[in-house]
Design a protein around this motif. Structure first.
Motif, PDB file in Angstrom:
ATOM      1  N   ARG A   1       0.885  -1.157   0.000  1.00  7.41           N
ATOM      2  CA  ARG A   1       0.000   0.000   0.000  1.00  7.41           C
ATOM      3  C   ARG A   1       0.922   1.206   0.000  1.00  7.41           C
ATOM      4  O   ARG A   1       1.279   1.726   1.048  1.00  7.41           O
ATOM      5  N   ALA A   2       1.356   1.562  -1.207  1.00 10.40           N
ATOM      6  CA  ALA A   2       2.434   2.523  -1.399  1.00 10.40           C
ATOM      7  C   ALA A   2       2.304   3.711  -0.448  1.00 10.40           C
ATOM      8  O   ALA A   2       1.206   4.237  -0.258  1.00 10.40           O
ATOM      9  N   PRO A   3       3.430   4.072   0.196  1.00 11.61           N
ATOM     10  CA  PRO A   3       4.791   3.643  -0.128  1.00 11.61           C
ATOM     11  C   PRO A   3       5.303   2.455   0.681  1.00 11.61           C
ATOM     12  O   PRO A   3       6.475   2.102   0.556  1.00 11.61           O
ATOM     13  N   LEU A   4       4.487   1.833   1.508  1.00 13.60           N
ATOM     14  CA  LEU A   4       4.958   0.773   2.383  1.00 13.60           C
ATOM     15  C   LEU A   4       4.131  -0.486   2.249  1.00 13.60           C
ATOM     16  O   LEU A   4       2.988  -0.460   1.800  1.00 13.60           O
ATOM     17  N   LEU A   5       4.724  -1.600   2.661  1.00  4.01           N
ATOM     18  CA  LEU A   5       3.986  -2.837   2.864  1.00  4.01           C
ATOM     19  C   LEU A   5       3.330  -2.757   4.237  1.00  4.01           C
ATOM     20  O   LEU A   5       3.969  -2.346   5.208  1.00  4.01           O
ATOM     21  N   THR A   6       2.061  -3.136   4.341  1.00  3.14           N
ATOM     22  CA  THR A   6       1.379  -3.057   5.634  1.00  3.14           C
ATOM     23  C   THR A   6       0.560  -4.320   5.894  1.00  3.14           C
ATOM     24  O   THR A   6       0.137  -5.010   4.959  1.00  3.14           O
TER      25      THR A   6
END
Length: 307
Positions: free
Chosen positions: A83-88
């Motif tokens: 879930r840009a910009p991170l993996l969650t």
């Protein structure tokens, strides 16, 4: 399915993991009762209470899309999704979690043989709670169950589509879209075709060098808004149309747009990726975790699971 390769992670690389905490509502809860926000290092711990909700985040490369997050303190394992910009991933501390320290680990998806290779990330310290508090926690989780983590992913705009079967991007009717197929190196040109209920025509995957094939498709005019599947039709040995290969969202046509025009699904000499909407939300206070000793071999992003 296979995915674009990712670089090797070695045991010497510290992989930060972030935990964003949200306490479930309680009759006696106050702001001071919220889990403390403290930076986590290998020797540090994160203090939580039974029933707390946590959002685990990591940068792509420090963990992988589809990796699972697990701890015996959680009600269930979570799945990291882009879930840009991170993996969650969202997880919940169990109402009956034993007080004390609990390991938090990440692992490859089961389909990629992750069961034997967990990576230590950080430690949760579950506070003690009396019988009444645990009973109230169970009542809250029964009466107000936490929503399931949605499977849709949001990848950065510069990445090719699709990165996974749940890489859902948005297109308007009449849009010309580019599908990148990196799974069929060595398959005859045009032998693999991408089909979808909202495509104006089947889209053959053509060789475009760099070990990838490209299929160009047009979203049919008049397509109703919604999420549509893409199926990959090819030689029996290389895949099946029963598996959802990708998903995309068709949006409402713009009120001021010109008349929708459909173009045959011919890749042609030019391949322009259409703009797509990237969602994103503000992240709360984060706690920095640390990676454990784990050497990862090269692997690919596209997962068998999640189709």
């Amino acid at each position: 399915m296979t995915r674009l390769p990712r670089a090797v992670r070695t045991a010497a690389t510290a992989a930060p993991l972030l935990l964003l905490g949200t306490a479930l509502p309680a009759a006696s809860a106050t702001a001071a009762d919220a889990p403390p926000a403290l930076p986590l290092v290998p020797a540090a711990v994160r203090s939580v209470r039974p029933g707390d909700r946590l959002t685990v985040t990591a940068r792509d490369g420090e963990a992988g899309n589809g990796d699972v997050v697990l701890s015996d303190a959680f009600t269930a394992r979570g799945t990291l999704r882009m879930r840009a910009p991170l993996l969650t991933a969202t997880v919940t501390v169990a109402c009956d979690a034993a007080p004390g320290d609990h390991r938090v680990e990440t692992n490859l998806p089961p389909a990629q043989g992750g069961a034997a290779h967990p990576a230590f990330r950080t430690t949760l310290r579950v506070r003690d709670a009396d019988a009444r508090a645990r009973r109230e926690c169970r009542d809250r989780q029964r009466d107000h169950p936490a929503p399931a983590d949605p499977p849709e992913e949001r990848w950065p705009a510069h990445t090719s589509w699709p990165q996974s079967p749940w890489d859902v991007r948005s297109f308007a009717p009449g849009s010309r879209v580019r599908l990148t197929d990196n799974e069929d190196e060595g398959v005859d040109d045009g032998a693999v075709t991408m089909i979808s209920p909202a495509f104006a025509a089947a889209a053959p995957a053509r060789d475009r060098g760099r070990a990838v094939k490209v299929a160009m498709a047009t979203i049919s005019c008049g397509t109703k808004p919604g999420v549509y599947p893409v199926y990959r039709k090819g030689p029996v040995a290389t895949g099946s149309t029963k598996e959802v290969w990708a998903r995309y969202r068709v949006t409402e046509a713009s009120a001021g747009s010109t008349a929708c025009r459909e173009t045959a699904a011919d890749p042609g000499p030019e391949h322009r990726a259409l703009p797509w909407a990237v969602g994103g939300g503000a992240l709360a206070v984060a706690l920095l975790g640390a990676g454990g000793a784990l050497a990862r071999v090269r692997r690919t992003r596209r997962r068998t699971a999640g189709g």
